[in-house]
Design a protein around this motif. Structure first.
Motif, PDB file in Angstrom:
ATOM      1  N   GLU A  19       0.842  -1.209   0.000  1.00 47.48           N
ATOM      2  CA  GLU A  19       0.000   0.000   0.000  1.00 47.48           C
ATOM      3  C   GLU A  19       0.875   1.256   0.000  1.00 47.48           C
ATOM      4  OE1 GLU A  19      -3.933  -1.938   2.184  1.00 47.48           O
ATOM      5  OE2 GLU A  19      -2.585  -0.676   3.344  1.00 47.48           O
ATOM      6  N   LEU A  22       2.224   1.969  -3.360  1.00 44.07           N
ATOM      7  CA  LEU A  22       1.230   2.550  -4.269  1.00 44.07           C
ATOM      8  C   LEU A  22       0.925   4.001  -3.918  1.00 44.07           C
ATOM      9  CD1 LEU A  22      -0.949  -0.645  -4.404  1.00 44.07           C
ATOM     10  CD2 LEU A  22       0.140   0.420  -6.393  1.00 44.07           C
ATOM     11  N   ILE A  23       0.807   4.268  -2.610  1.00 37.84           N
ATOM     12  CA  ILE A  23       0.510   5.639  -2.172  1.00 37.84           C
ATOM     13  C   ILE A  23       1.623   6.582  -2.645  1.00 37.84           C
ATOM     14  CG2 ILE A  23       0.336   7.135  -0.113  1.00 37.84           C
ATOM     15  CD1 ILE A  23      -1.096   4.665   1.246  1.00 37.84           C
ATOM     16  N   SER A  26       0.912   7.904  -5.910  1.00 39.29           N
ATOM     17  CA  SER A  26      -0.407   8.545  -6.000  1.00 39.29           C
ATOM     18  C   SER A  26      -1.506   7.590  -6.458  1.00 39.29           C
ATOM     19  CB  SER A  26      -0.371   9.753  -6.958  1.00 39.29           C
ATOM     20  OG  SER A  26       0.684  10.593  -6.616  1.00 39.29           O
ATOM     21  N   GLU A  27      -1.363   6.334  -6.054  1.00 45.34           N
ATOM     22  CA  GLU A  27      -2.406   5.346  -6.372  1.00 45.34           C
ATOM     23  C   GLU A  27      -3.204   5.055  -5.116  1.00 45.34           C
ATOM     24  OE1 GLU A  27      -3.380   3.830  -9.107  1.00 45.34           O
ATOM     25  OE2 GLU A  27      -1.859   4.613 -10.494  1.00 45.34           O
ATOM     26  N   LYS A  28      -4.424   4.529  -5.300  1.00 47.23           N
ATOM     27  CA  LYS A  28      -5.263   4.167  -4.159  1.00 47.23           C
ATOM     28  C   LYS A  28      -4.722   2.886  -3.501  1.00 47.23           C
ATOM     29  CE  LYS A  28      -8.980   6.955  -4.455  1.00 47.23           C
ATOM     30  NZ  LYS A  28      -8.304   8.026  -5.203  1.00 47.23           N
ATOM     31  N   PRO A  29      -4.675   2.874  -2.149  1.00 46.98           N
ATOM     32  CA  PRO A  29      -4.124   1.696  -1.466  1.00 46.98           C
ATOM     33  C   PRO A  29      -4.874   0.393  -1.765  1.00 46.98           C
ATOM     34  CG  PRO A  29      -4.959   3.321   0.116  1.00 46.98           C
ATOM     35  CD  PRO A  29      -4.994   3.975  -1.223  1.00 46.98           C
ATOM     36  N   PHE A  30      -6.183   0.473  -2.101  1.00 41.67           N
ATOM     37  CA  PHE A  30      -6.917  -0.799  -2.316  1.00 41.67           C
ATOM     38  C   PHE A  30      -6.394  -1.573  -3.529  1.00 41.67           C
ATOM     39  CE2 PHE A  30      -9.571  -0.403  -6.053  1.00 41.67           C
ATOM     40  CZ  PHE A  30      -9.708   0.971  -6.238  1.00 41.67           C
ATOM     41  N   ARG A  31      -5.624  -0.893  -4.372  1.00 42.57           N
ATOM     42  CA  ARG A  31      -5.023  -1.606  -5.513  1.00 42.57           C
ATOM     43  C   ARG A  31      -4.100  -2.735  -5.027  1.00 42.57           C
ATOM     44  NH1 ARG A  31      -8.143  -0.609  -9.555  1.00 42.57           N
ATOM     45  NH2 ARG A  31      -8.473   1.585  -9.953  1.00 42.57           N
ATOM     46  N   SER A  54      -5.499  -0.122 -14.122  1.00 44.41           N
ATOM     47  CA  SER A  54      -5.508   0.807 -15.261  1.00 44.41           C
ATOM     48  C   SER A  54      -4.221   0.643 -16.074  1.00 44.41           C
ATOM     49  CB  SER A  54      -5.602   2.241 -14.748  1.00 44.41           C
ATOM     50  OG  SER A  54      -4.378   2.579 -14.105  1.00 44.41           O
TER      51      SER A  54
END
Ligand code: SAH
Ligand code: SF4
Length: 377
Positions: A19, A22-23, A26-31, A54
């Protein structure tokens, strides 16, 4: 000068670390959950195949990350259905992983270190000395590989239902890399195993038993092997640092944190060393009325050892004596010995880095049949 861009191996990262990775982009942690499902549940290593991410995230992952499993060197199939793999751990060295099928479960026995520094007198891994800790990727990679390679059971479930840290190495001496693996084994986004089906086996690194109770209290097995300090000091040298009383204290606290679920005490049966009925009585005094069960392990010989396996009769009498005291006691079946896959026979290929550098071991002394005198205390 061109700077080299080091990619992060996502295999073996805890959910929290994935997580954060990803953060930071700038990605959402649920990825993280989606990526974990791809890596562990679908055995995918190619980011392009992760179709619910994506296109831009996939491109970013290809730039910054990789999924690199440990390399398999060889596979050996035993007559009794056990399978042993050797995974290379660099510089010509290897660690071993063993699958043990039974009617109601399939247990995978995994390694946590290349060699082991703790030098228990009766252990082939200890006799080789210590080289290095395995990374989380190298540890969870053993599980991932076995699950991918073994056919599913008749009921459609994965062949591996249980994981035990009873291969090469002392898992609690590689705490930092073992805890993320425990989390992955029990996480619903990865293998989703119940905590009861994941067992850490330790020779007794007390401070880390206490820590494990807080961090990830999976099932615990403790390699006791002797019922008094005098004898245990000789065959399990870590006992000099963490003697039996403090070890058992940590065990009962661990059990209390898990609603007094049983702790398994492993006891290797060594002829004329720890296998008398007096030893059985002493062992029962330590463990009776506690959340404990005993698993007797017939000693598995390896080249160069002077120990011998106790006779079947001795093992039976020892077990009966424990039961008479009200203890739950079982004897482990020896499996896979035609491919040297039985407990304590796992030696992989280790060159002892510590010994090479210093000419001696970190803890205790070498399992050398010439200088080892075990008196039966
Ligand atoms: N380092 C951990 C886990 C790996 S050893 C530990 O010591 O618990 C897994 C189990 O195999 C331990 O109980 C260990 O004491 C036992 N063992 C080691 N050598 C053995 C041998 N030659 N025969 C039978 N059991 C052995
Ligand atoms: Fe290490 Fe366990 Fe072998 Fe002892 S029994 S030397 S702790 S692997």
């Amino acid at each position: 000068m061109a700077t080299t861009h080091k990619k992060t191996n996502l295999l073996g990262l805890s959910q929290g670390d994935l997580e954060q990775f990803l953060i930071a982009r700038s990605e959402k942690p649920f990825r993280a959950r989606q990526i974990m499902q791809w890596i562990y549940q679908r055995n995918v290593s190619d980011f392009d195949a992760m179709t619910d991410l994506s296109k831009s995230l996939r491109a970013q992952l290809k730039e910054d990350a990789e999924i690199v499993p440990p390399q398999v060197q060889s596979r050996h199939d035993s007559k009794d259905g056990c399978v042993k793999w050797l995974f290379s751990s660099g510089s010509g060295q290897a660690v071993e992983t063993v699958f043990i099928p039974e009617s109601d479960r399939g247990t995978l026995c995994i390694s946590s270190q290349v060699g082991c520094a703790l030098d228990c007198a009766f252990c082939a891994t200890g006799a080789q000395g210590f080289n290095r800790n395995l990374t989380s990727a190298e540890i969870i990679g053993q599980v991932r590989h076995a699950i991918a390679e073994l056919p599913h059971r008749d009921n459609g479930e994965a062949a591996v239902s249980n994981v035990v840290f009873m291969g090469m190495g002392e898992p609690l001496a590689n705490y930092r890399n073992v805890v993320p693996v425990l989390e992955l084994l029990v996480s619903d986004w990865s293998y989703g195993m119940s905590r009861r089906r994941v067992t850490v086996s330790t020779s007794g690194i007390v401070p880390h038993i206490d820590k494990l109770a807080e961090d990830c209290n999976v099932a615990l097995a403790v390699s006791l092997h002797a019922p008094n300090d005098e004898l245990r000091d000789q065959i399990v040298p870590i006992n000099k640092m963490h003697p039996i009383a403090s070890l058992l204290d940590a065990c009962w606290q661990y059990a209390a944190k898990r609603s007094n679920r049983f702790i398994t005490f492993e006891y290797v049966m060594l002829r004329d060393v720890n296998d008398s009925l007096t030893h059985a009585n002493q062992l029962a005094d330590l463990l009776k009325d506690k959340p404990a069960k005993v698993n007797l392990i017939p000693f598995n010989p390896f080249p160069g050892t002077e120990f011998k396996r106790s006779s079947l009769d001795t093992i039976r009498h020892f077990q009966e004596r424990l039961r008479k005291h009200g203890l739950v006691a079982t004897t482990r079946k020896t499996r896979g010995d035609d491919i040297n896959a039985a407990c304590g026979q796992l030696a992989g290929k280790v060159s002892d880095r510590v010994k090479n550098r210093l000419g001696r071991k970190i803890v205790g002394h070498r399992s050398n049949s010439k200088n080892r005198r075990i008196s039966s205390a």
